[in-house]
Design a protein around this motif. Sequence first.
Motif, PDB file in Angstrom:
ATOM      1  N   ARG A   1       9.713  -3.097  -2.212  1.00 36.43           N
ATOM      2  CA  ARG A   1       8.863  -2.172  -2.960  1.00 36.43           C
ATOM      3  C   ARG A   1       9.615  -0.860  -3.185  1.00 36.43           C
TER       4      ARG A   1
ATOM      5  N   ARG B   1       9.226   3.143  -4.438  1.00 35.93           N
ATOM      6  CA  ARG B   1       8.336   4.255  -4.726  1.00 35.93           C
ATOM      7  C   ARG B   1       9.165   5.532  -4.897  1.00 35.93           C
TER       8      ARG B   1
ATOM      9  N   GLU C   1       7.682   1.137 -10.083  1.00 38.18           N
ATOM     10  CA  GLU C   1       6.630   1.193  -9.070  1.00 38.18           C
ATOM     11  C   GLU C   1       5.567   0.127  -9.323  1.00 38.18           C
ATOM     12  N   GLU C   2       5.207  -0.044 -10.568  1.00 34.45           N
ATOM     13  CA  GLU C   2       4.194  -1.043 -10.906  1.00 34.45           C
ATOM     14  C   GLU C   2       4.691  -2.457 -10.629  1.00 34.45           C
TER      15      GLU C   2
ATOM     16  N   ALA D   1       4.904  -3.084  -6.700  1.00 30.83           N
ATOM     17  CA  ALA D   1       3.815  -2.530  -5.882  1.00 30.83           C
ATOM     18  C   ALA D   1       3.312  -3.483  -4.804  1.00 30.83           C
TER      19      ALA D   1
ATOM     20  N   THR E   1       9.930  -1.035   2.034  1.00 31.23           N
ATOM     21  CA  THR E   1       9.572  -0.005   1.065  1.00 31.23           C
ATOM     22  C   THR E   1      10.704   0.996   0.969  1.00 31.23           C
TER      23      THR E   1
ATOM     24  N   ASN F   1      11.679   4.422  -0.553  1.00 31.82           N
ATOM     25  CA  ASN F   1      11.168   5.644  -1.154  1.00 31.82           C
ATOM     26  C   ASN F   1      12.343   6.467  -1.657  1.00 31.82           C
TER      27      ASN F   1
ATOM     28  N   SER G   1       3.619  13.935   0.936  1.00 30.65           N
ATOM     29  CA  SER G   1       4.182  12.663   0.483  1.00 30.65           C
ATOM     30  C   SER G   1       4.381  11.720   1.663  1.00 30.65           C
TER      31      SER G   1
END
Length: 245
Positions: free
Chosen positions: A95, A97, A117-118, A121, A127, A129, A171
């Motif tokens: 993922r 982000r 991001e979509e 998701a 993840t 970032n 965040s």
Amino acid sequence: MTEGSEPDHIAIIMDGNGRWARRRFSPRTEGHKAGVRATQAIIEACARRGVTALTLFAFSSENWRRPESEVRILMELFLRTLRDEIGRLHENGIRVRFIGDRAGLGRSLQTEIGRAEEKTAANGNLTVNIAANYGGRQDIAQAARRVAEEVAAGRMRPEEVDARTLGAYVSLSDLPEPDLFIRTGGERRISNYLLWHLAYTELWFTDRLWPDFDSAALEEAIADYQGRQRRFGRTTEQVEHQRHA
């Protein structure tokens, strides 16, 4: 969390691309391209280890002070890399982000960020970032502004505002705070990066420039982290008692 445990969340300042290029009498752009390759390798290494989250400082709010030509090239490289890599990241269940003020980025980059991001998701392996146009002080200020809006609207009382309340608005509030912070390039500071989040993070610095930072270097950082005892204000005896309980 005590000695020998794996870090769930790793945060990295990827420093040294320009110096890496200069030592090779190459344009700074070559250093940034080499830095992208290093980033790909570290993402893959973290995914293999089962790290939950990896947060990378790609472009700070202060980096706009760099020469205009370099900033333009960085943005173009950022956009091209995102387009080229998002498919592979998605196939590997990663993922992606972004944190930071994306409104300050170009329209094409903003669009690509939204698509990335979509698309990713629902992925759950790791993840990643990416902090772009991000500053730690700005992050805290934005959180304080949102809390102030809640108070002004009557949805929160002033006496309810504490560290836990404010922390819910910064965040990455949905993720565990970083266990391990890594900075390459020889500097020994955190440079306005994740100021709220790094309060109890273990810090690890290396002189190795980012394009030379590989999976072996990551292993070295994690091994050092695993040799530390994280007490979070408690005594060693308390930590040991909990460990063996």
